[in-house]
Design a protein around this motif. Structure first.
Motif, PDB file in Angstrom:
ATOM      1  N   ARG A 121     -11.447 -13.419  19.559  1.00  0.00           N
ATOM      2  CA  ARG A 121     -10.067 -13.013  19.280  1.00  0.00           C
ATOM      3  C   ARG A 121      -9.965 -11.600  18.704  1.00  0.00           C
ATOM      4  O   ARG A 121      -8.879 -11.150  18.361  1.00  0.00           O
ATOM      5  CB  ARG A 121      -9.443 -13.978  18.265  1.00  0.00           C
ATOM      6  CG  ARG A 121      -9.155 -15.378  18.769  1.00  0.00           C
ATOM      7  CD  ARG A 121      -8.335 -16.109  17.716  1.00  0.00           C
ATOM      8  NE  ARG A 121      -7.929 -17.432  18.121  1.00  0.00           N
ATOM      9  CZ  ARG A 121      -8.380 -18.556  17.576  1.00  0.00           C
ATOM     10  NH1 ARG A 121      -9.286 -18.491  16.615  1.00  0.00           N
ATOM     11  NH2 ARG A 121      -7.932 -19.732  17.982  1.00  0.00           N
ATOM     12  N   SER A 122     -11.050 -10.894  18.587  1.00  0.00           N
ATOM     13  CA  SER A 122     -11.050  -9.586  17.925  1.00  0.00           C
ATOM     14  C   SER A 122     -10.069  -8.632  18.603  1.00  0.00           C
ATOM     15  O   SER A 122     -10.108  -8.441  19.819  1.00  0.00           O
ATOM     16  CB  SER A 122     -12.457  -8.987  17.956  1.00  0.00           C
ATOM     17  OG  SER A 122     -13.371  -9.842  17.305  1.00  0.00           O
ATOM     18  N   SER A 123      -9.191  -8.022  17.806  1.00  0.00           N
ATOM     19  CA  SER A 123      -8.135  -7.148  18.310  1.00  0.00           C
ATOM     20  C   SER A 123      -8.318  -5.738  17.757  1.00  0.00           C
ATOM     21  O   SER A 123      -8.363  -5.540  16.534  1.00  0.00           O
ATOM     22  CB  SER A 123      -6.759  -7.686  17.914  1.00  0.00           C
ATOM     23  OG  SER A 123      -6.537  -8.971  18.474  1.00  0.00           O
ATOM     24  N   MET A 124      -8.391  -4.764  18.655  1.00  0.00           N
ATOM     25  CA  MET A 124      -8.741  -3.403  18.264  1.00  0.00           C
ATOM     26  C   MET A 124      -7.570  -2.558  17.767  1.00  0.00           C
ATOM     27  O   MET A 124      -7.770  -1.486  17.200  1.00  0.00           O
ATOM     28  CB  MET A 124      -9.418  -2.697  19.445  1.00  0.00           C
ATOM     29  CG  MET A 124     -10.815  -3.221  19.717  1.00  0.00           C
ATOM     30  SD  MET A 124     -11.543  -2.552  21.228  1.00  0.00           S
ATOM     31  CE  MET A 124     -10.699  -3.539  22.453  1.00  0.00           C
ATOM     32  N   VAL A 125      -6.352  -3.018  17.991  1.00  0.00           N
ATOM     33  CA  VAL A 125      -5.185  -2.250  17.543  1.00  0.00           C
ATOM     34  C   VAL A 125      -4.962  -2.519  16.056  1.00  0.00           C
ATOM     35  O   VAL A 125      -4.407  -3.543  15.660  1.00  0.00           O
ATOM     36  CB  VAL A 125      -3.938  -2.612  18.361  1.00  0.00           C
ATOM     37  CG1 VAL A 125      -2.698  -1.936  17.771  1.00  0.00           C
ATOM     38  CG2 VAL A 125      -4.124  -2.187  19.806  1.00  0.00           C
ATOM     39  N   GLN A 126      -5.451  -1.593  15.250  1.00  0.00           N
ATOM     40  CA  GLN A 126      -5.328  -1.664  13.789  1.00  0.00           C
ATOM     41  C   GLN A 126      -4.873  -0.299  13.288  1.00  0.00           C
ATOM     42  O   GLN A 126      -5.295   0.744  13.806  1.00  0.00           O
ATOM     43  CB  GLN A 126      -6.672  -2.044  13.152  1.00  0.00           C
ATOM     44  CG  GLN A 126      -7.281  -3.339  13.659  1.00  0.00           C
ATOM     45  CD  GLN A 126      -6.487  -4.572  13.262  1.00  0.00           C
ATOM     46  OE1 GLN A 126      -5.760  -4.559  12.268  1.00  0.00           O
ATOM     47  NE2 GLN A 126      -6.636  -5.640  14.039  1.00  0.00           N
ATOM     48  N   THR A 127      -4.034  -0.298  12.263  1.00  0.00           N
ATOM     49  CA  THR A 127      -3.370   0.942  11.849  1.00  0.00           C
ATOM     50  C   THR A 127      -4.223   1.840  10.964  1.00  0.00           C
ATOM     51  O   THR A 127      -3.878   3.005  10.763  1.00  0.00           O
ATOM     52  CB  THR A 127      -2.066   0.627  11.110  1.00  0.00           C
ATOM     53  OG1 THR A 127      -2.353  -0.254  10.006  1.00  0.00           O
ATOM     54  CG2 THR A 127      -1.061  -0.033  12.038  1.00  0.00           C
ATOM     55  N   THR A 128      -5.332   1.343  10.413  1.00  0.00           N
ATOM     56  CA  THR A 128      -6.163   2.180   9.550  1.00  0.00           C
ATOM     57  C   THR A 128      -7.584   2.252  10.094  1.00  0.00           C
ATOM     58  O   THR A 128      -8.058   1.328  10.770  1.00  0.00           O
ATOM     59  CB  THR A 128      -6.213   1.637   8.110  1.00  0.00           C
ATOM     60  OG1 THR A 128      -6.949   0.398   8.088  1.00  0.00           O
ATOM     61  CG2 THR A 128      -4.811   1.416   7.550  1.00  0.00           C
ATOM     62  N   ALA A 129      -8.254   3.339   9.771  1.00  0.00           N
ATOM     63  CA  ALA A 129      -9.633   3.521  10.225  1.00  0.00           C
ATOM     64  C   ALA A 129     -10.546   2.445   9.675  1.00  0.00           C
ATOM     65  O   ALA A 129     -11.468   1.985  10.366  1.00  0.00           O
ATOM     66  CB  ALA A 129     -10.132   4.907   9.813  1.00  0.00           C
ATOM     67  N   ASP A 130     -10.312   2.031   8.422  1.00  0.00           N
ATOM     68  CA  ASP A 130     -11.146   0.990   7.818  1.00  0.00           C
ATOM     69  C   ASP A 130     -11.007  -0.329   8.576  1.00  0.00           C
ATOM     70  O   ASP A 130     -12.008  -1.022   8.830  1.00  0.00           O
ATOM     71  CB  ASP A 130     -10.760   0.785   6.351  1.00  0.00           C
ATOM     72  CG  ASP A 130     -11.250   1.914   5.448  1.00  0.00           C
ATOM     73  OD1 ASP A 130     -12.088   2.713   5.917  1.00  0.00           O
ATOM     74  OD2 ASP A 130     -10.795   1.993   4.295  1.00  0.00           O
ATOM     75  N   LYS A 131      -9.782  -0.683   8.952  1.00  0.00           N
ATOM     76  CA  LYS A 131      -9.568  -1.930   9.686  1.00  0.00           C
ATOM     77  C   LYS A 131     -10.184  -1.849  11.076  1.00  0.00           C
ATOM     78  O   LYS A 131     -10.760  -2.823  11.575  1.00  0.00           O
ATOM     79  CB  LYS A 131      -8.075  -2.239   9.779  1.00  0.00           C
ATOM     80  CG  LYS A 131      -7.445  -2.673   8.463  1.00  0.00           C
ATOM     81  CD  LYS A 131      -5.963  -2.981   8.636  1.00  0.00           C
ATOM     82  CE  LYS A 131      -5.338  -3.435   7.323  1.00  0.00           C
ATOM     83  NZ  LYS A 131      -3.886  -3.712   7.493  1.00  0.00           N
ATOM     84  N   ARG A 132     -10.077  -0.693  11.708  1.00  0.00           N
ATOM     85  CA  ARG A 132     -10.674  -0.542  13.042  1.00  0.00           C
ATOM     86  C   ARG A 132     -12.199  -0.625  12.964  1.00  0.00           C
ATOM     87  O   ARG A 132     -12.847  -1.208  13.847  1.00  0.00           O
ATOM     88  CB  ARG A 132     -10.226   0.778  13.675  1.00  0.00           C
ATOM     89  CG  ARG A 132      -8.741   0.813  14.006  1.00  0.00           C
ATOM     90  CD  ARG A 132      -8.373   1.969  14.928  1.00  0.00           C
ATOM     91  NE  ARG A 132      -8.513   3.275  14.311  1.00  0.00           N
ATOM     92  CZ  ARG A 132      -7.581   3.867  13.575  1.00  0.00           C
ATOM     93  NH1 ARG A 132      -6.431   3.252  13.322  1.00  0.00           N
ATOM     94  NH2 ARG A 132      -7.772   5.087  13.080  1.00  0.00           N
ATOM     95  N   ALA A 133     -12.764  -0.072  11.903  1.00  0.00           N
ATOM     96  CA  ALA A 133     -14.218  -0.165  11.721  1.00  0.00           C
ATOM     97  C   ALA A 133     -14.653  -1.604  11.505  1.00  0.00           C
ATOM     98  O   ALA A 133     -15.700  -2.042  12.008  1.00  0.00           O
ATOM     99  CB  ALA A 133     -14.653   0.708  10.545  1.00  0.00           C
ATOM    100  N   ALA A 134     -13.825  -2.366  10.771  1.00  0.00           N
ATOM    101  CA  ALA A 134     -14.152  -3.776  10.519  1.00  0.00           C
ATOM    102  C   ALA A 134     -14.121  -4.583  11.817  1.00  0.00           C
ATOM    103  O   ALA A 134     -14.990  -5.438  12.058  1.00  0.00           O
ATOM    104  CB  ALA A 134     -13.179  -4.364   9.502  1.00  0.00           C
ATOM    105  N   VAL A 135     -13.141  -4.305  12.666  1.00  0.00           N
ATOM    106  CA  VAL A 135     -13.051  -5.006  13.939  1.00  0.00           C
ATOM    107  C   VAL A 135     -14.235  -4.635  14.838  1.00  0.00           C
ATOM    108  O   VAL A 135     -14.794  -5.489  15.529  1.00  0.00           O
ATOM    109  CB  VAL A 135     -11.716  -4.696  14.642  1.00  0.00           C
ATOM    110  CG1 VAL A 135     -11.722  -5.237  16.077  1.00  0.00           C
ATOM    111  CG2 VAL A 135     -10.561  -5.310  13.864  1.00  0.00           C
ATOM    112  N   LEU A 136     -14.632  -3.375  14.824  1.00  0.00           N
ATOM    113  CA  LEU A 136     -15.795  -2.955  15.611  1.00  0.00           C
ATOM    114  C   LEU A 136     -17.037  -3.726  15.179  1.00  0.00           C
ATOM    115  O   LEU A 136     -17.807  -4.206  16.023  1.00  0.00           O
ATOM    116  CB  LEU A 136     -16.020  -1.453  15.456  1.00  0.00           C
ATOM    117  CG  LEU A 136     -17.260  -0.885  16.159  1.00  0.00           C
ATOM    118  CD1 LEU A 136     -17.222  -1.153  17.660  1.00  0.00           C
ATOM    119  CD2 LEU A 136     -17.386   0.620  15.884  1.00  0.00           C
TER     120      LEU A 136
END
Length: 311
Positions: A114-129
């Motif tokens: 379910r991992s979703s790459m559309v995140q508003t902050t760099a930290d959240k995008r790094a966590a999803v990666l």
């Protein structure tokens, strides 16, 4: 990937006219070199997603082991392993599923997270990666070759352009990692940012990675005045590799029936080679329960695969 130039030659000018605005995208894509190492004869292998039995698995009525063994009874080539139904991610457990499937001649067409790459902050995008990298490792342990991922829904205050850019950024980094493991990342045309073929194709072209693909779900596209769902399926097929998810009703208020014969003709015209996996969802009043709805959908898939496939 399918050869775009051959796809256009195969589908013909008449079908291209019916596709409307998407036709120009396909024609432009046809100018690229494409991958010449595949025959363009359709090879359509029937499968099922564990998601089809999701409620029964969550309620303890079924296990992933049951889904694998049921695939044998259903005469399927493969199972798509929905990772949120795994009991755990220990090597011992993952290898036990892999061994069970191998002993019964069942392939894993892919995994799905379910991992979703559309995140508003760099930290959240790094966590999803990092989350995606973890599921890539699980996919490798299971012996599957593709992991399905999402872009996600458009956050409040964000633009589609921003969200598309975040998805491209995430896909590039995730594909670098998955490629090192031999795993393809399949971006699904899921509810939200990637619910049109235009955005899906833009992301694929900007990512431009051999381990990036569209994990096509035939029922999720939003129709426009110039592009119905079938035109968008056709537009995305050159970017689809390995695993397509099949439902028999479109999303939307009317839950319109999918013209399955029409869809399989598109698969055949595109020379698609890979799994076509039922992803049954009893998500509206009056639909059949999985116990009867899944076998009915699978029979349709198997019949059409025999009709339109070289396999």
């Amino acid at each position: 990937m399918l050869d775009r130039r051959q796809f256009v030659r195969t589908i013909g000018l008449g079908a291209m006219a019916g596709i409307g605005g998407v036709g120009s995208q396909i024609a432009a894509a046809a100018e690229s070199e494409g991958n010449a190492d595949k025959s363009k004869v359709a090879r359509l292998l029937p499968g099922n997603c564990a998601y089809s039995y999701g409620k029964d698995i969550q309620q303890g009525k079924m296990t992933l082991e049951d889904v694998i063994l049921l695939a044998v009874e259903q005469k399927l080539a493969a199972v798509d392993m929905t990772v949120y139904y795994l009991k755990n991610t220990t090597p011992e457990y993952l290898h036990s599923l892999r061994l069970l499937a191998y002993k019964h001649g069942v392939a894993f067409s892919g995994t799905a997270c379910r991992s979703s790459m559309v995140q508003t902050t760099a930290d959240k995008r790094a966590a999803v990666l990092n989350e995606i990298k973890g599921w890539v490792d699980v996919t490798a342990q299971l012996g599957a070759s593709q992991l399905r991922v999402f872009a996600g829904k458009l956050p409040d205050g964000a633009t589609l352009q921003e969200a598309t850019g975040w998805t491209v950024e995430g896909m590039k980094a995730a594909c670098d990692y998955s490629g090192s493991k031999g795993i393809v990342l399949g971006l699904e045309d899921h509810q939200g940012v990637t619910q049109t073929s235009d955005v899906c194709i833009e992301i694929m072209q900007r990512v431009n990675h051999p381990y990036a693909s569209i994990n096509l779900d035939i029922t999720n596209f939003i129709a426009s005045p110039t592009q119905d769902a079938y035109a968008q399926i056709a537009a995305c097929l050159p970017y689809a590799s390995g695993n397509i998810h099949i439902r028999d009703h479109f999303y939307g208020d009317d839950h319109a029936l999918v013209d399955m014969e029409r869809v399989w003709k598109l698969f055949a015209q595109a020379g698609y080679q890979g799994y076509v996996s039922a992803e049954y969802e009893a998500n509206f009043p009056g639909c059949l329960p999985p116990s009867t709805g899944v076998p009915k959908l699978l029979e349709t898939i198997k019949t059409l695969c025999r009709k339109y496939s070289s396999a």
